[in-house]
Motif scaffolding. Structure first.
Motif, PDB file in Angstrom:
ATOM      1  N   SER A 138       0.828  -1.204   0.000  1.00 22.59           N
ATOM      2  CA  SER A 138       0.000   0.000   0.000  1.00 22.59           C
ATOM      3  C   SER A 138       0.860   1.251   0.000  1.00 22.59           C
ATOM      4  N   VAL A 139       0.438   2.232  -0.792  1.00 21.68           N
ATOM      5  CA  VAL A 139       1.115   3.520  -0.880  1.00 21.68           C
ATOM      6  C   VAL A 139       0.187   4.587  -0.306  1.00 21.68           C
ATOM      7  N   TYR A 140       0.744   5.496   0.482  1.00 24.64           N
ATOM      8  CA  TYR A 140      -0.043   6.549   1.115  1.00 24.64           C
ATOM      9  C   TYR A 140       0.510   7.906   0.672  1.00 24.64           C
ATOM     10  N   THR A 141      -0.302   8.661  -0.071  1.00 24.58           N
ATOM     11  CA  THR A 141       0.133   9.958  -0.593  1.00 24.58           C
ATOM     12  C   THR A 141      -0.373  11.094   0.289  1.00 24.58           C
ATOM     13  N   ALA A 142       0.559  11.896   0.774  1.00 29.17           N
ATOM     14  CA  ALA A 142       0.213  13.051   1.613  1.00 29.17           C
ATOM     15  C   ALA A 142      -0.135  14.244   0.747  1.00 29.17           C
ATOM     16  N   TRP A 143      -1.181  14.950   1.123  1.00 25.57           N
ATOM     17  CA  TRP A 143      -1.485  16.245   0.532  1.00 25.57           C
ATOM     18  C   TRP A 143      -1.150  17.300   1.580  1.00 25.57           C
ATOM     19  N   GLY A 144      -1.015  18.533   1.182  1.00 25.67           N
ATOM     20  CA  GLY A 144      -0.529  19.564   2.093  1.00 25.67           C
ATOM     21  C   GLY A 144      -1.304  19.692   3.385  1.00 25.67           C
ATOM     22  N   SER A 145      -2.628  19.738   3.309  1.00 26.80           N
ATOM     23  CA  SER A 145      -3.439  19.992   4.494  1.00 26.80           C
ATOM     24  C   SER A 145      -3.323  18.867   5.526  1.00 26.80           C
ATOM     25  N   ASP A 146      -3.186  17.617   5.078  1.00 28.07           N
ATOM     26  CA  ASP A 146      -3.142  16.484   6.019  1.00 28.07           C
ATOM     27  C   ASP A 146      -1.988  16.620   7.011  1.00 28.07           C
ATOM     28  N   VAL A 147      -0.855  17.117   6.498  1.00 25.45           N
ATOM     29  CA  VAL A 147       0.371  17.134   7.294  1.00 25.45           C
ATOM     30  C   VAL A 147       0.679  18.519   7.840  1.00 25.45           C
ATOM     31  N   LEU A 148       0.432  19.552   7.041  1.00 30.16           N
ATOM     32  CA  LEU A 148       0.862  20.901   7.399  1.00 30.16           C
ATOM     33  C   LEU A 148      -0.195  21.699   8.150  1.00 30.16           C
ATOM     34  N   GLN A 149      -1.459  21.276   8.089  1.00 29.72           N
ATOM     35  CA  GLN A 149      -2.508  22.051   8.747  1.00 29.72           C
ATOM     36  C   GLN A 149      -3.314  21.254   9.769  1.00 29.72           C
ATOM     37  N   ASN A 150      -3.909  20.150   9.328  1.00 32.33           N
ATOM     38  CA  ASN A 150      -4.844  19.421  10.194  1.00 32.33           C
ATOM     39  C   ASN A 150      -4.285  19.043  11.563  1.00 32.33           C
ATOM     40  N   PRO A 151      -3.020  18.586  11.671  1.00 30.58           N
ATOM     41  CA  PRO A 151      -2.507  18.214  12.993  1.00 30.58           C
ATOM     42  C   PRO A 151      -2.505  19.366  13.990  1.00 30.58           C
ATOM     43  N   GLU A 152      -2.498  20.597  13.461  1.00 29.52           N
ATOM     44  CA  GLU A 152      -2.489  21.762  14.351  1.00 29.52           C
ATOM     45  C   GLU A 152      -3.888  22.133  14.840  1.00 29.52           C
ATOM     46  N   THR A 153      -4.917  21.511  14.264  1.00 27.97           N
ATOM     47  CA  THR A 153      -6.283  21.876  14.630  1.00 27.97           C
ATOM     48  C   THR A 153      -6.820  21.086  15.814  1.00 27.97           C
ATOM     49  N   GLY A 154      -6.121  20.010  16.186  1.00 27.87           N
ATOM     50  CA  GLY A 154      -6.618  19.253  17.336  1.00 27.87           C
ATOM     51  C   GLY A 154      -5.829  17.980  17.600  1.00 27.87           C
TER      52      GLY A 154
ATOM     53  N   ASN B 240       8.510  12.814   8.683  1.00 31.64           N
ATOM     54  CA  ASN B 240       9.532  12.097   9.455  1.00 31.64           C
ATOM     55  C   ASN B 240       9.513  12.532  10.919  1.00 31.64           C
ATOM     56  N   LYS B 241       9.404  13.832  11.117  1.00 34.51           N
ATOM     57  CA  LYS B 241       9.416  14.380  12.477  1.00 34.51           C
ATOM     58  C   LYS B 241       8.216  13.894  13.282  1.00 34.51           C
ATOM     59  N   ILE B 242       7.039  13.906  12.665  1.00 34.13           N
ATOM     60  CA  ILE B 242       5.831  13.454  13.366  1.00 34.13           C
ATOM     61  C   ILE B 242       5.912  11.969  13.675  1.00 34.13           C
ATOM     62  N   ALA B 243       6.439  11.196  12.712  1.00 40.75           N
ATOM     63  CA  ALA B 243       6.540   9.740  12.899  1.00 40.75           C
ATOM     64  C   ALA B 243       7.632   9.359  13.884  1.00 40.75           C
ATOM     65  N   GLY B 244       8.614  10.240  14.048  1.00 40.87           N
ATOM     66  CA  GLY B 244       9.736   9.928  14.925  1.00 40.87           C
ATOM     67  C   GLY B 244      10.717   8.960  14.294  1.00 40.87           C
ATOM     68  N   LYS B 245      10.703   8.896  12.967  1.00 36.01           N
ATOM     69  CA  LYS B 245      11.628   8.012  12.250  1.00 36.01           C
ATOM     70  C   LYS B 245      11.683   8.444  10.789  1.00 36.01           C
ATOM     71  N   LYS B 246      12.683   7.952  10.066  1.00 38.14           N
ATOM     72  CA  LYS B 246      12.793   8.267   8.646  1.00 38.14           C
ATOM     73  C   LYS B 246      11.882   7.335   7.858  1.00 38.14           C
ATOM     74  N   LEU B 247      10.956   7.924   7.124  1.00 44.96           N
ATOM     75  CA  LEU B 247       9.982   7.155   6.362  1.00 44.96           C
ATOM     76  C   LEU B 247      10.478   6.882   4.948  1.00 44.96           C
ATOM     77  N   ASN B 248       9.905   5.896   4.323  1.00 46.91           N
ATOM     78  CA  ASN B 248      10.214   5.557   2.939  1.00 46.91           C
ATOM     79  C   ASN B 248       9.291   6.392   2.046  1.00 46.91           C
ATOM     80  N   THR B 249       9.764   7.576   1.642  1.00 49.91           N
ATOM     81  CA  THR B 249       8.905   8.546   0.961  1.00 49.91           C
ATOM     82  C   THR B 249       9.463   8.931  -0.401  1.00 49.91           C
ATOM     83  N   LEU B 250       8.650   8.758  -1.423  1.00 51.17           N
ATOM     84  CA  LEU B 250       8.980   9.199  -2.773  1.00 51.17           C
ATOM     85  C   LEU B 250       8.543  10.652  -2.936  1.00 51.17           C
ATOM     86  N   ILE B 251       9.433  11.497  -3.471  1.00 54.19           N
ATOM     87  CA  ILE B 251       9.076  12.880  -3.764  1.00 54.19           C
ATOM     88  C   ILE B 251       8.576  12.945  -5.205  1.00 54.19           C
TER      89      ILE B 251
END
Length: 351
Positions: free
Chosen positions: A101-117, A146-157
């Motif tokens: 399974s591949v999980y693609t991050a969009w901007g709001s999921d990582v950069l905004q939503n975690p700050e809302t609650g 990576n910072k939120i996970a506390g580890k280096k993730l396997n992430t394709l740019i």
């Protein structure tokens, strides 16, 4: 037979992504939560279920629904877009089958939503710590993950890419173009104020600001332009179809986008490809595409005449640099190759 199961909210981005990788797969099935008739997905199968935690019983049923589809269809790859509740749902549904399974991050999921609650941050943290393969459209967002996970993730740019139009013979006009949504995140009011500052200090009667979008702040923004006495040089052209949007990219000399938060914006890539010099907010993802003063402007102080500063950039050099950058990193074909390579790696388990 290669089968792709996509799980995502229904949006233009998912529609574009399916078209990006469609030819690689023999079968594609989209599981989403909303019906969107304006997208013609062709012959792919579409199923609907509930993604929200607000109805716990429905969400629990959705886990079973997705689990059954996975069991019945045995997809080669599952690809989840956005790291929200449906990503959590997929992890639960795929726990025993363990299909790649591949999980693609969009901007709001990582950069905004975690700050809302607290809830959003805990959900995202769980997803990042338990999924194996990720994609992000910017190195900066990948580092935040990576910072939120506390580890280096396997992430394709990689991003979803753009098509490059043939602009030969199209004459550029004295236009600043903005096509981000008319809501507070995108700070269109600051663009209007910046343009008014430019007009008042430089008196450029032949320049226009074209705003091509809709949103909740539209009336207030129209009134702001009137208050600043620049309404004759500001045009609100509304929501644009692809052809109309491309038209404004192609005739505008400059593109302005100064949101408070953003990952890599497809509209930025489209503007760069069309020969617009970008004027951007000082965000890490923007700095991955634009070198301040070389191929665009990075704005740190919105109270200054930042539009005037854009004229210090050598226009011809900037547009040549931008077109080369997009050809190498921003086209659909370049990014399609990245996603297909990732699929091939995880299918053969060589990562």
């Amino acid at each position: 037979m290669k089968k792709l199961l996509i799980i995502s909210s229904n949006s233009i981005h998912v529609f574009n992504y399916i078209n990006l990788v469609r030819d690689y797969f023999d079968d594609i099935h989209l599981i989403t939560n909303t019906v969107e008739d304006k997208f013609d997905y062709g012959e792919i199968k579409i199923s609907y279920t509930e993604f929200s935690f607000r109805k716990p019983l429905d969400f629990y049923k959705s886990i079973g629904f997705v689990k059954q589809i996975i069991k019945n269809e045995n997809p080669t790859v599952i690809h989840v877009h956005q790291l929200g509740t449906h990503a959590f749902l997929t992890l639960m549904a795929n726990k025993k089958t363990n299909i790649p399974s591949v999980y693609t991050a969009w901007g709001s999921d990582v950069l905004q939503n975690p700050e809302t609650g607290y809830f959003y941050k805990k959900t995202l943290t769980y997803i990042l710590r338990h999924a194996k393969y990720f994609t992000s459209d910017s190195t900066f967002m990948a580092e935040v993950m990576n910072k939120i996970a506390g580890k280096k993730l396997n992430t394709l740019i990689a991003n979803f890419g753009i098509n490059i139009d043939n602009t030969e013979g199209i004459e550029k006009q004295n236009i600043f173009y903005s096509n981000r949504q008319l809501k507070s995140l995108y700070r269109i009011d600051k663009i209007i104020e910046g343009f008014a500052r430019f007009v008042n200090e430089e008196n450029p009667t032949d320049w226009k600001l074209i705003i091509g979008a809709e949103g909740e702040d539209k009336q207030a923004l129209i009134e702001l332009a009137e208050k600043l006495n620049i309404q004759k040089q500001v045009e609100f052209v509304g929501w644009l179809e692809k052809e109309q949007n491309s038209h404004y990219y192609n005739i505008a000399k400059y593109y302005i986008s100064i949101p408070e938060s953003d990952a890599t914006s497809i509209s930025l890539l489209e503007a760069m490809a069309a020969g617009c010099v970008p004027i951007l907010s000082n965000l890490p993802a923007n700095r991955e595409w634009v070198d301040d003063g070389i191929n665009g402007i990075i704005v740190s102080d919105l109270s200054q005449n930042y539009i005037k500063k854009a004229f210090t950039v050598d226009y011809k050099t900037a547009t040549e640099i931008n077109k080369k950058i997009i050809a190498e990193h921003g086209t659909k074909e370049a990014n399609r190759k990245k996603f297909i390579h990732l699929y091939e790696q995880i299918i053969t388990q060589t990562i």
